[in-house]
Write a protein that holds these residues in place. Structure first.
Motif, PDB file in Angstrom:
ATOM      1  N   ASP A 120      31.177  15.091 -16.880  1.00 38.63           N
ATOM      2  CA  ASP A 120      30.148  15.637 -15.969  1.00 38.63           C
ATOM      3  C   ASP A 120      29.271  14.722 -14.448  1.00 38.63           C
ATOM      4  O   ASP A 120      28.333  14.691 -14.596  1.00 38.63           O
ATOM      5  CB  ASP A 120      29.322  16.298 -16.915  1.00 38.63           C
ATOM      6  CG  ASP A 120      29.445  17.480 -17.426  1.00 38.63           C
ATOM      7  OD1 ASP A 120      30.905  17.567 -17.614  1.00 38.63           O
ATOM      8  OD2 ASP A 120      28.597  17.258 -18.686  1.00 38.63           O
ATOM      9  N   ARG A 123      27.185  16.022 -12.414  1.00 39.35           N
ATOM     10  CA  ARG A 123      26.089  16.684 -12.356  1.00 39.35           C
ATOM     11  C   ARG A 123      25.108  15.348 -12.469  1.00 39.35           C
ATOM     12  O   ARG A 123      23.774  15.596 -13.078  1.00 39.35           O
ATOM     13  CB  ARG A 123      26.633  17.143 -14.097  1.00 39.35           C
ATOM     14  CG  ARG A 123      25.000  18.532 -14.235  1.00 39.35           C
ATOM     15  CD  ARG A 123      25.204  19.326 -15.113  1.00 39.35           C
ATOM     16  NE  ARG A 123      25.908  18.564 -16.623  1.00 39.35           N
ATOM     17  CZ  ARG A 123      24.988  18.139 -17.309  1.00 39.35           C
ATOM     18  NH1 ARG A 123      23.920  18.085 -17.382  1.00 39.35           N
ATOM     19  NH2 ARG A 123      25.874  17.999 -18.507  1.00 39.35           N
ATOM     20  N   HIS A 124      25.890  14.468 -13.387  1.00 41.04           N
ATOM     21  CA  HIS A 124      24.573  13.945 -13.773  1.00 41.04           C
ATOM     22  C   HIS A 124      24.482  12.735 -12.242  1.00 41.04           C
ATOM     23  O   HIS A 124      23.037  12.344 -12.521  1.00 41.04           O
ATOM     24  CB  HIS A 124      24.923  12.379 -14.373  1.00 41.04           C
ATOM     25  CG  HIS A 124      24.826  12.699 -15.641  1.00 41.04           C
ATOM     26  ND1 HIS A 124      24.067  13.096 -16.906  1.00 41.04           N
ATOM     27  CD2 HIS A 124      26.763  13.897 -16.228  1.00 41.04           C
ATOM     28  CE1 HIS A 124      24.365  13.001 -17.545  1.00 41.04           C
ATOM     29  NE2 HIS A 124      25.832  13.613 -18.191  1.00 41.04           N
ATOM     30  N   GLU A 127      21.331  14.994 -11.028  1.00 37.40           N
ATOM     31  CA  GLU A 127      19.820  15.132 -11.485  1.00 37.40           C
ATOM     32  C   GLU A 127      19.607  13.653 -11.200  1.00 37.40           C
ATOM     33  O   GLU A 127      18.019  13.910 -11.068  1.00 37.40           O
ATOM     34  CB  GLU A 127      20.603  15.246 -13.297  1.00 37.40           C
ATOM     35  CG  GLU A 127      20.686  16.156 -13.375  1.00 37.40           C
ATOM     36  CD  GLU A 127      20.939  16.270 -15.543  1.00 37.40           C
ATOM     37  OE1 GLU A 127      21.076  15.035 -15.450  1.00 37.40           O
ATOM     38  OE2 GLU A 127      21.651  16.981 -15.552  1.00 37.40           O
ATOM     39  N   GLN A 128      20.328  13.227 -11.185  1.00 43.73           N
ATOM     40  CA  GLN A 128      19.710  10.929 -11.063  1.00 43.73           C
ATOM     41  C   GLN A 128      19.145  10.985  -9.273  1.00 43.73           C
ATOM     42  O   GLN A 128      17.361  10.567  -9.165  1.00 43.73           O
ATOM     43  CB  GLN A 128      20.344  10.254 -11.070  1.00 43.73           C
ATOM     44  CG  GLN A 128      20.896  10.136 -12.655  1.00 43.73           C
ATOM     45  CD  GLN A 128      20.273   9.815 -13.620  1.00 43.73           C
ATOM     46  OE1 GLN A 128      18.789   8.748 -12.953  1.00 43.73           O
ATOM     47  NE2 GLN A 128      20.072  10.596 -14.966  1.00 43.73           N
ATOM     48  N   PHE A 130      17.583  13.863  -7.664  1.00 41.56           N
ATOM     49  CA  PHE A 130      16.785  14.794  -8.299  1.00 41.56           C
ATOM     50  C   PHE A 130      15.180  13.724  -8.367  1.00 41.56           C
ATOM     51  O   PHE A 130      14.004  13.781  -7.874  1.00 41.56           O
ATOM     52  CB  PHE A 130      16.483  16.198  -8.999  1.00 41.56           C
ATOM     53  CG  PHE A 130      16.071  17.070  -9.410  1.00 41.56           C
ATOM     54  CD1 PHE A 130      15.335  18.161  -7.958  1.00 41.56           C
ATOM     55  CD2 PHE A 130      15.070  17.262 -10.214  1.00 41.56           C
ATOM     56  CE1 PHE A 130      14.740  19.228  -8.109  1.00 41.56           C
ATOM     57  CE2 PHE A 130      14.093  17.982 -10.172  1.00 41.56           C
ATOM     58  CZ  PHE A 130      13.368  19.086  -8.974  1.00 41.56           C
ATOM     59  N   ALA A 131      15.687  13.381  -9.286  1.00 37.57           N
ATOM     60  CA  ALA A 131      14.382  12.673 -10.188  1.00 37.57           C
ATOM     61  C   ALA A 131      14.375  11.682  -9.664  1.00 37.57           C
ATOM     62  O   ALA A 131      12.643  11.479  -9.849  1.00 37.57           O
ATOM     63  CB  ALA A 131      15.393  11.859 -11.513  1.00 37.57           C
TER      64      ALA A 131
END
Length: 173
Positions: A120, A123-124, A127-128, A130-131
């Motif tokens: 994934d 996706r990871h 996510e990173q 976005f953070a």
């Protein structure tokens, strides 16, 4: 020396834990035999049956329970809890105090985390990013612009936009 037949492949450790109970009922609960009494001693009021004094027999974990334990171990690893605390929580939550068994669950949880990260990856990365965008926004709101620039630099590195070092190498004298 292995007890397996030469043509039989080594079992997957996750599958070994999943299918640990000898039998399961239709709900996935372990079916197990209670501790047997000593058949050589007649049972009477003055001669009660002997049970294993060292430890009480507990049922083996079902497939669902093994999955839950692995997921819980992944959570503890992600929280970066110390090993002593993980062992204490495993004892409370799972009723397992055997260090080898706990280590086996932790090893499987780590392996699964690595597999998930590899499969994934996109996706990871999202996510990173976005953070980090949220981090950069908060840094700008707090007028901490160097922190915001650093967050944007890391976003560019994750996205593959920035491959060269930011600072040029210093000239050698």
């Amino acid at each position: 020396m292995s007890l397996r037949a030469p043509n039989q492949a080594a079992a997957d450790p996750v599958e070994e834990l999943r299918f640990a109970p000898a039998e399961q009922d239709s709900d996935g609960e372990a079916v197990w035999e209670p501790v047997a009494v000593d058949p050589s001693r007649p049972i009477s009021q003055t001669n009660p049956p002997r049970r294993s004094p060292h430890h009480a027999q507990t049922p083996r974990a079902t497939a669902g329970e093994v999955e839950r334990r692995i997921a819980e171990a992944q959570l503890w690893i992600a929280q970066r809890l110390p090993l002593v605390e993980i062992r204490a929580k495993a004892g409370e939550s799972w009723g397992v105090n055997n260090i080898k068994t706990i280590n086996r669950y932790l090893d499987l949880a780590r392996e699964r985390m690595v597999e998930e990260l590899i499969t994934d990856r996109r996706r990871h990365q999202a996510e990173q990013i976005f953070a980090l965008n949220e981090c950069a926004r908060r840094a700008m709101d707090a007028e901490q612009f160097s922190a915001a620039v650093g967050a944007f630099r890391v976003i560019a590195e994750i996205g593959g936009l920035l491959r060269a070092p930011i600072k040029p190498p210093e000239p050698r004298a």
